[in-house]
Design a protein around this motif. Sequence first.
Motif: not given
Length: 345
Positions: A16-35
């Motif tokens: 379903v449409g949500n911000a989690s999908y955008l963040a995950a599929n744009r690689g932003k979750l990986t970038e942020s948590l890598k820190k």
Amino acid sequence: MAHTHIKEIHYTICPVGNASYLAANRGKLTESLKKLEVTPVLLQSLPQPFWKAHFDYQDPLLFREGGNIPPIWAKSNGADVVLIGLALLKQKQYILVRADSPIDSVEQLRGYRIGIPVHPAALIDFHKATAEHGFALALAARGVSLKEANFVPIHADGDFVSVPRWARSQSEPEEVQALNNGEVDAIYVKSSKAQKLLDTGKYRVLFDIAENPSQLSPINNEYPNALTVSRYLAEEFPEVVIAYVKELLLAAEWAKTNREEALTLLAEQTFGTVGQAVSSHYRDFYRTLAPNLSEESLQALEGQKRFLFDQGYLKKDFDLAKWADDRFLKAAQAEIDSEQKEREA
């Protein structure tokens, strides 16, 4: 801060449409948590026994954003899950009949068969609950009680766990087959799936539940979307939760000014075309993805919880206000605001 106790978190996202999908599929979750030296791992990329945590939350490292029925059910069953955000993504919810149906109004449904999908193998049959609640709202809006409704169960295979999402999306739902075959006279559908059906010309909208928000709240499994996290992560690694939530808030803000890219991702997430995603939601829906714990969102969730409890889906009731924890939203927003001020200085 390096973590010595966890090296990864698990996340799961409903289609379903949500911000989690955008963040995950744009690689932003990986970038942020890598820190934080933490790797986000999609739950469905793990061995299949892990997948049912999408519904029962038996995973101490879990983030989940999506339908609200499973987390409400899991909380009622004693799962250690924390509600940290909600999002009101206004989608069209239809009562559909066949194009050649003699039914012209919701009031006429008193004398006809209403199809309700039933999945006996499911941990929690959110499809059944969603259809029942959808019809309850539509009928109530026209002065028809549930006692007057002729609900016809349509038994369906599957447990929502073992069959991949993409495979489910390719098959025609049993309730649609039943409508086509004349076994039932009306069904409930929503989101991109509804527009796909309407695009065939074989069906007609009898009622749009979300069309009159002043008359009734268009509550369903995805309204509001629920963002939840395991209590273990919330209590032991709050900085990880804050970082995760921060990326969702940033993704929601990004969507507001990147319409085409955002719609492409949301269409992909809901297994439809961009046109179908736009047609099955209300204007500017992509601008309302940010998780929140507003009074309006909590009231909608309370309405869902009350319906589930009254219909016997929940073992016990619980206090929604005590379940919701706004610490992470506030901390994430504070970081975003602080960084914004630094850039402007």
